[in-house]
Structures are given as C-alpha cells and as structure tokens.
Design a protein around this motif. Structure first.
Motif, short mmCIF file in Angstrom:
data_model
loop_
_atom_site.label_atom_id
_atom_site.label_comp_id
_atom_site.label_asym_id
_atom_site.label_seq_id
_atom_site.Cartn_x
_atom_site.Cartn_y
_atom_site.Cartn_z
N ASP A 42 34.99 49.93 49.61
CA ASP A 42 34.10 51.08 49.50
C ASP A 42 34.17 51.69 48.10
N ASN A 43 35.24 51.34 47.37
CA ASN A 43 35.43 51.85 46.02
C ASN A 43 34.92 50.85 44.98
N ALA A 44 34.11 51.32 44.05
CA ALA A 44 33.58 50.45 43.00
C ALA A 44 34.70 49.89 42.13
N ALA A 45 35.73 50.71 41.83
CA ALA A 45 36.84 50.25 40.98
C ALA A 45 37.59 49.09 41.64
N ASP A 46 37.79 49.16 42.96
CA ASP A 46 38.47 48.06 43.65
C ASP A 46 37.62 46.81 43.66
N ARG A 47 36.32 46.96 43.72
CA ARG A 47 35.44 45.79 43.69
C ARG A 47 35.52 45.10 42.33
N ILE A 48 35.58 45.91 41.26
CA ILE A 48 35.73 45.34 39.92
C ILE A 48 37.10 44.69 39.76
N LYS A 49 38.16 45.33 40.29
CA LYS A 49 39.52 44.76 40.21
C LYS A 49 39.61 43.43 40.95
N LEU A 50 38.94 43.36 42.10
CA LEU A 50 38.93 42.12 42.86
C LEU A 50 38.30 41.00 42.03
N ALA A 51 37.18 41.30 41.41
CA ALA A 51 36.51 40.30 40.57
C ALA A 51 37.39 39.91 39.38
N LEU A 52 38.07 40.89 38.79
CA LEU A 52 38.96 40.62 37.66
C LEU A 52 40.10 39.68 38.06
N ASN A 53 40.69 39.92 39.24
CA ASN A 53 41.84 39.13 39.68
C ASN A 53 41.49 37.68 39.97
N TYR A 54 40.21 37.40 40.16
CA TYR A 54 39.81 36.03 40.47
C TYR A 54 38.88 35.46 39.40
N THR A 55 38.98 36.00 38.17
CA THR A 55 38.17 35.51 37.06
C THR A 55 39.10 35.00 35.96
N ALA A 56 38.92 33.74 35.56
CA ALA A 56 39.74 33.17 34.50
C ALA A 56 39.03 33.19 33.16
N ASN A 57 37.70 33.13 33.19
CA ASN A 57 36.93 33.06 31.96
C ASN A 57 37.17 34.30 31.11
N ALA A 58 37.59 34.08 29.86
CA ALA A 58 37.95 35.19 28.98
C ALA A 58 36.77 36.12 28.74
N GLY A 59 35.59 35.55 28.52
CA GLY A 59 34.41 36.37 28.27
C GLY A 59 34.04 37.23 29.46
N GLU A 60 34.09 36.64 30.66
CA GLU A 60 33.76 37.38 31.87
C GLU A 60 34.79 38.48 32.12
N ARG A 61 36.05 38.18 31.86
CA ARG A 61 37.10 39.19 32.06
C ARG A 61 36.90 40.38 31.13
N LYS A 62 36.53 40.06 29.89
CA LYS A 62 36.31 41.14 28.92
C LYS A 62 35.16 42.03 29.37
N ALA A 63 34.10 41.39 29.88
CA ALA A 63 32.95 42.16 30.35
C ALA A 63 33.32 43.02 31.56
N LEU A 64 34.11 42.45 32.48
CA LEU A 64 34.52 43.19 33.66
C LEU A 64 35.42 44.37 33.31
N GLN A 65 36.34 44.14 32.37
CA GLN A 65 37.24 45.22 31.96
C GLN A 65 36.45 46.38 31.35
N GLY A 66 35.36 46.03 30.66
CA GLY A 66 34.51 47.06 30.09
C GLY A 66 33.79 47.88 31.16
N LYS A 67 33.62 47.29 32.34
CA LYS A 67 32.93 47.97 33.43
C LYS A 67 33.87 48.81 34.31
N LEU A 68 35.18 48.61 34.12
CA LEU A 68 36.13 49.28 35.01
C LEU A 68 36.04 50.82 34.88
N LYS A 69 35.85 51.29 33.67
CA LYS A 69 35.74 52.74 33.48
C LYS A 69 34.49 53.27 34.17
N ASP A 70 33.38 52.52 34.07
CA ASP A 70 32.15 52.94 34.74
C ASP A 70 32.35 52.98 36.25
N ALA A 71 33.10 52.02 36.77
CA ALA A 71 33.36 51.96 38.21
C ALA A 71 34.17 53.17 38.67
#
Length: 604
Positions: free
Chosen positions: A547-576
């Motif tokens: 139900d929390n946007a931050a947890d949804r982003i963290k879940l995606a981060l924990n299962y993402t290996a691609n460096a570019g995708e991780r960087k993009a996700l980390q940038g979205k964590l504050k918005d979440a």
C-alpha cells in the motif's frame, strides 16, 4: 505277569501236590523269560529304526547344506584369491557345524544346549548371507577402482574417490583397496587375514605404504593396518555412507537452477539487467595479458574488447545465492544419516580439498554451516558460469565481459596501463516510464468504476509486470491471485498417478481437503507477490507493504540488477516517500499550500 512278580503260595498244611507246584513254577518262570526276551527284541528293533532314521535325516541335512554351500559358492563374487579361500573355509566350517547341530537337536532335551545349537544354525545362515553381500560389494568397489577409475577421473565429477576423514585414512583405505585388487607393487609386507565373528567376518589387511604428502619424507614406508567388519561394511554401503569407494556427484542440477534467472531462455546470453550500462573498450587479460593487465613476455600484440558489456558481479552473485541457500539447506538436511555424501560433495564436487569437510566445515555450528555452504555454492556457480568469459583489469579489479556484446580485436599497446578506454555512454533506462506507476499505483480511468480491492490487485499486477521486465523473464514474478489460479488448474496427482483432475476439481469432489487460497498460503507462504525460485517452487515476498509507494519502489530495487535501472529507481524513492506522506497527511485547516509543502519536505 512273571513268576517273580506273582509267585504261587504253597500251603503245606493242606497236603499240597509238590510235583504239580514245581511244574507250575517252572512254567511261570519260562513265560517270564520269554516276555523279557520279547521286550528286548522290540527295544533293539526300535533302536535300529531310530539309528536308520537318524542316518537318513543326517543324509538329508548334509545334502541340503551341501546344496546351500554349492549355491553360495556359485554366487560368490571373486574379490581376491587369498580372501576368497579364507572366507570359503570359514563358511564351510560354519555349515558343517550347523548341520551336525541340526542332527543333535533331534535327541537333545536340555534347553540350554538346544538354544546353543539353534544359535549356531542361525549364525551359519546369517553368515552365508552376510559374506555373500560383503564379497559382492567389496569386489564391486575393488573392480571399479582397478578397472573403471582412470587417474584423470579420481576426485572429478563422474569419477570416484577413496573414502576417508583425513589424508592418513584416505591413504590407508587406498592401500587396502589396491592390495585386494592386486595393485600391490607400491606396497610391502602385505598380509590378508579373515576371521569369523558370530554371523559376520573380520577382514584384516596390513602392510607398509609410502607416507605420502608433500614433505621430503613422502616416500618413507609406514605401516597400515585396517580391519573391516562385514556387517558394518554392508550397512555402510546400503546407506551410501562409509564404504571404501564414493562417487563424486554432479553439480549439473544446481548450476542449471542458478543460471535460470541470470541467462536468457536459451541459456546462452546474460539478461541485460545483470550487465553494466556503460560500454568499454579495454585490453583483455585472456589474450596475452597478465593478471596486472600487462603484455606477457615476448608478446607485442594487445587484444582489446570494443564496446564490451561488463558483468554486474555483485548482483549476479546475489541472485545465485538465493538458489545456493535452498540447495545448501537440502544438502545439509540430507546429510544427517549420510555425512560422507556431503563430505564428498564439498571436498570434491566443490573442489575444496580432501580434508576440508572434517577440518574446517564439520566443526561449524549448523547456522554457520549453512552460511558457509551457501557461499561455497555461490562461488562455485559463479566460477563455472564465467570460466570461458573474457576478462580484464579495470580500476585494479578483475572484471568479466558478457559474451554476445562487443568485439575482440588485435590492437596497438594501450597507453592506459591495461586499464583500457572507457566509453562514458550510459544507456537510457527502458522502464523509466513505468516507475511513476509504481509510485501512484493503479489509477482508474475516467468513468471506470472499480472497488478498492480491484485497484489494489491492478497495482500489484503492474508491479509484477515491471519486475518481470526488469528480470528479463516473463514469469519470474506472479501475484497471489494468479498463483492461486495457476495452482487450482494444475493436475491433481494421487501417489504417482495423474488422476486427470485439476486440483480445483479434486477439492470440489472431496478428494482434497481445504481450499486453494489456504493451500497456497501453506505451501508457498502468505504474500501478495511471489518470486519463482525454480520449476514449481515459489517464494513469498514478505516485509513489503504494497500500500506504500516507497515499499513498492524498494521491492523493485531489491530485484533489479541493471545499474541504469537501479539509478533511476533510487531517484524515484524520494518521490515515493513524498507520495506516501501526502496520502497519510491531509492539509490542515487554514494551512497554506506553501506551509503544507514545507511540512511535507521536512518530513522526508
């Protein structure tokens, strides 16, 4: 009744007739003697009949036991002439004694003696079975070592190793197997002795062997002396635990499982999510370059990879570790009654060395054993996956290059000291457009009327879709609802037979108890999203509040290996985090937009 039993009474007072009395007495005496003679003849006839019957019984017993010995001898496996002859003599003596005791039982009434004879008979029968199995197993192991284990396969997958907890025991056991197998040229003063011990035999092999090891005295001759109890040896073979010879098990199943989520469907190329986004042109270690990135002596040519893709080693090892932990748990659980199996797997399949298990692994506590084995399996799989990959030294670290990317070419010597030329071209992330959806969740379209539960499911479905895209697998992640549907439609197996029913149909017909929802929770755990860990195996992704946007982003981060995708996700964590705060904290009465925004920024 004889004369002496009931003699006639003579009454002299009545004028007894003496001549008649004497005659009567004589007749009675003769009758008594005749009856006595008849009884003696009957006893002699009965004794003759008993002796005849005993002789016939002894003949039958001897014949039966001779057949047993003949049958045993015919089935006996040849181990070693000296061993075979001694075992035959022991079994023959046991059978002869048992046959004699079976005859003695016919006339023996003493309970203690009868028990002694019966035990002798039982021991002889057990001894025949025991020695037959012992010879079969021992001969098989000796023959396997002598004929089917070339030196190149000793200690290798598909080959065999001599069992032992340390170097001394391994060398002693090797000496025993080779002496029994006739490979005794490296041994002196050898002696083989077989003795009986109840219903088993004791085989002793002794002599002198080379000390071995790497020291200067490794060829010094030392004593070896090994006694094998046939009962213990047979039981060890049945448990695949402590025989002389152990197979080195394959790691194919584990390596295949470890590669499933790292390589593409064809198993050839690594999924882009496990590759760095920066392309490199750099000198190759594996083409005339040493471990420091310098040309090897006498080589003038430098080989380089152009536009190469570097493996994300940390992310790949983390992915392997998930499968390694499951495999480690299974191996340790199965080793409870068969420690030799795990010992062989660690020492030889994982190539840790013949004494590693007993000296370093077995002394660890259970949790530490699991952690250590997980790490060993992870490193082993990583080594196997990358053993044919090109490598380089970049920033003083060895890196691996993904096959299928870049081009290996001959070039002039590098001026970068082996570091190569790095192309600073970060590839754009191809899923960035979906990350806002992870934050906002599913938003109903204009005019669409759905429940909060439906919106939550569609949000989860969106997360699963994004996670699958990040992983490069279409079915790596699944929602709880879809897993329940998948489970309900899977075949219902009873025993080993496919009943032709689905699990949902079996539940409806009363052949299975419970309902699909509860069964899925029990089998796979309670979660809204599951990760596929293997064929038919799923792991519940817990500790995430979807139900929390931050947890949804963290879940995606924990299962993402691609460096570019991780960087993009980390940038979205504050918005979440900001989105979650706004959802939970409404603007206060009279609060200005500017004050509300400041309060929001301060909270995150």
């Amino acid at each position: 009744m004889g004369y002496y039993d009931n003699p006639p009474i003579i009454d002299f007072s009545k004028g007894y007739d003496y001549s008649q009395g004497i005659l009567n007495a004589s007749n009675a005496f003769v009758q008594g003697m005749n009856a006595r003679a008849d009884r003696k003849r009957q006893e002699e006839q009965q004794q003759e009949l008993t002796i005849k019957r005993l002789q016939e019984r002894k003949y039958e017993v001897d014949l039966a036991y001779n057949d047993k010995l003949s049958d045993w001898s015919g089935k006996q496996k040849n181990t070693n002439t000296e061993v075979d002859n001694q075992i035959y003599g022991i079994v023959q003596e046991a059978i002869t004694t048992a046959a004699d005791n079976r005859i003695r039982l016919l006339n023996e009434t003493n309970p203690a003696k009868r028990q002694e004879y019966l035990q002798s008979i039982r021991d002889a029968d057990a001894l025949m079975t025991n020695t037959g199995q012992f010879a079969k197993v021992l001969a098989g192991q000796v023959a396997t070592w002598r004929l089917n284990t070339p030196a190149i396969k000793v200690g290798e997958i598909g080959g065999n190793v001599i069992n032992g907890k340390d170097e001394t025991e391994i060398l002693d056991n090797t000496a025993v197997v080779e002496v029994l197998g006739g490979m005794s040229k490296d041994y002196t003063d050898t002696n083989i002795k077989v003795e009986r011990s109840g219903d088993s035999i004791l085989l002793n092999v002794s002599g002198k062997r080379m000390k071995g090891g790497s020291g200067p005295d490794n060829k010094l001759m030392v004593d070896f002396n090994k006694t094998i109890n046939s009962n213990t040896f047979n039981a060890a073979d049945e448990d695949a635990n402590n025989g002389f010879l152990l197979p080195v098990e394959s790691d194919d199943t584990f390596i295949k499982q470890a590669k499933e989520t790292i390589f593409d469907e064809k198993g050839k190329n690594i999924i882009p999510g496990f590759l760095a986004q920066t392309s490199f042109t750099v000198d190759l270690n594996s083409k005339n370059i040493d471990s420091q990135g310098r040309p090897t002596k006498g080589d003038k040519d430098i080989y380089q990879i152009t536009n190469g893709k570097m493996l994300e080693e940390t992310a790949i090892k983390a992915e392997i570790a998930k499968k390694a932990e499951i495999t480690a748990t299974g191996l340790i659980a199965a080793s409870g009654s068969k420690p030799a199996t795990l010992r062989t797997y660690i020492n030889y399949t994982l190539k840790k060395g013949p004494t590693f298990y007993d000296k370093e692994f077995s002394i660890l506590k259970p949790d530490a054993q699991k952690e250590a084995l997980t790490q060993m399996l992870t490193d082993h799989a990583w080594g196997k996956m990358t053993r044919e990959f090109e490598t380089s030294i970049v920033n003083n670290k060895k890196v691996y290059w993904a096959p299928g990317f870049g081009e290996s070419t001959k070039a002039k010597p590098s001026t970068t000291g082996g570091g190569g030329k790095q192309e600073e071209q970060q590839e754009p992330t191809y899923l960035a457009e979906y990350y806002d959806n992870l934050i906002s969740g599913y938003q109903p379209k204009q005019g669409e009327n759905i429940t909060s539960g439906q919106a939550a499911y569609r949000t989860r479905a969106g997360i699963v879709s994004t996670l699958n895209d990040l992983s490069g697998k279409t079915d790596r992640f699944v929602t709880r609802e879809d897993l329940e549907k998948q489970y309900a439609n899977s075949p219902y197996i009873s025993g080993k037979f496919d009943t032709g029913l689905t699990i949902a149909e079996a539940i409806a017909k009363g052949k299975m108890k419970g309902n699909v929802k509860d069964i899925v929770k029990k089998v796979y755990g309670d979660s809204y999203i599951y990760s596929k860990e293997g064929e038919g195996t799923y792991k519940a992704l817990k500790n995430y509040n979807l139900d929390n946007a931050a947890d949804r982003i963290k879940l995606a981060l924990n299962y993402t290996a691609n460096a570019g995708e991780r960087k993009a996700l980390q940038g979205k964590l504050k918005d979440a985090k900001l989105s979650d705060w706004v959802r939970k904290n409404k603007k206060k009465a009279g609060e200005s937009e500017e004050a509300y925004a400041k309060r929001a920024q301060k909270s995150i």
